[in-house]
Design an enzyme around this catalytic site. Sequence first.
Site, short mmCIF file in Angstrom:
data_model
loop_
_atom_site.label_atom_id
_atom_site.label_comp_id
_atom_site.label_asym_id
_atom_site.label_seq_id
_atom_site.Cartn_x
_atom_site.Cartn_y
_atom_site.Cartn_z
N ALA A 150 -12.15 -1.16 -8.74
CA ALA A 150 -12.69 -0.63 -7.48
C ALA A 150 -14.18 -0.36 -7.61
CB ALA A 150 -11.97 0.65 -7.09
N LYS A 184 3.25 1.88 -6.71
CA LYS A 184 3.07 0.91 -7.80
C LYS A 184 2.14 1.43 -8.89
CE LYS A 184 -0.33 -1.64 -5.10
NZ LYS A 184 -0.30 -0.65 -4.01
N HIS A 186 -8.05 9.43 -8.59
CA HIS A 186 -7.31 8.63 -9.59
C HIS A 186 -7.71 9.05 -11.01
CE1 HIS A 186 -4.88 5.52 -7.63
NE2 HIS A 186 -5.75 5.59 -6.63
N ASP A 210 -6.04 -1.95 -12.72
CA ASP A 210 -5.71 -1.50 -11.37
C ASP A 210 -6.93 -1.70 -10.48
OD1 ASP A 210 -4.32 -0.41 -9.26
OD2 ASP A 210 -4.53 1.66 -9.95
N ALA A 259 0.85 -1.19 0.00
CA ALA A 259 0.00 0.00 0.00
C ALA A 259 0.89 1.24 0.00
CB ALA A 259 -0.91 -0.01 1.23
#
Length: 179
Positions: free
Chosen positions: A40, A15, A54, A88, A11
């Site tokens: 997500a 990345k 994001h 992701d 976390a």
Amino acid sequence: MTGIIYVCGGARSGKTGYAQKMVEEIAATAGLAKIYIATAQAWDAEMADRIQRHQSERGPDWQTAEAPMDLPEKILELSNPETILLVDCLTLWLTNILLAERNIDAQRIALVAAIEGAKGPVVLVSNEVGMGIVPENALARRFRDEAGWVNQAVAKAADKAVLVASGLPVILKDNNVTE
């Protein structure tokens, strides 16, 4: 460029930023469109804020597709020689299928088949969750185990695997994939 690139880390390791920069460089060099496949789900206001942040960090030249559950199908649907996909993240996808009580072994096999069958490059981001203490409850231990198995399967299939720690990439595997 075709290939599978796997990026993992803890976390806040950097990345996702590393993977996004890599995708942007590959896309610019090869003239590819960028598609972000988000796994997500916004279950609460804090997560909705994270998702919005994001999206704004990526900018308008990214397409976004959502695949909280059907990730293998979405990869196969969207992959083509003119695009690069950024997934992701695998651990959020795993959480979703675990909580939906789907067959995780079948989903893992389908994911690997999808990335190996993709018609263009795919970059996948995942959390490395196996470096800490053993969780105290059965669900958390199952999640940790399943995440480890998903990560191992994707890393094995990948042409390149990178561990990001403290914002620094460590190349774990590189089968001559050019960036």
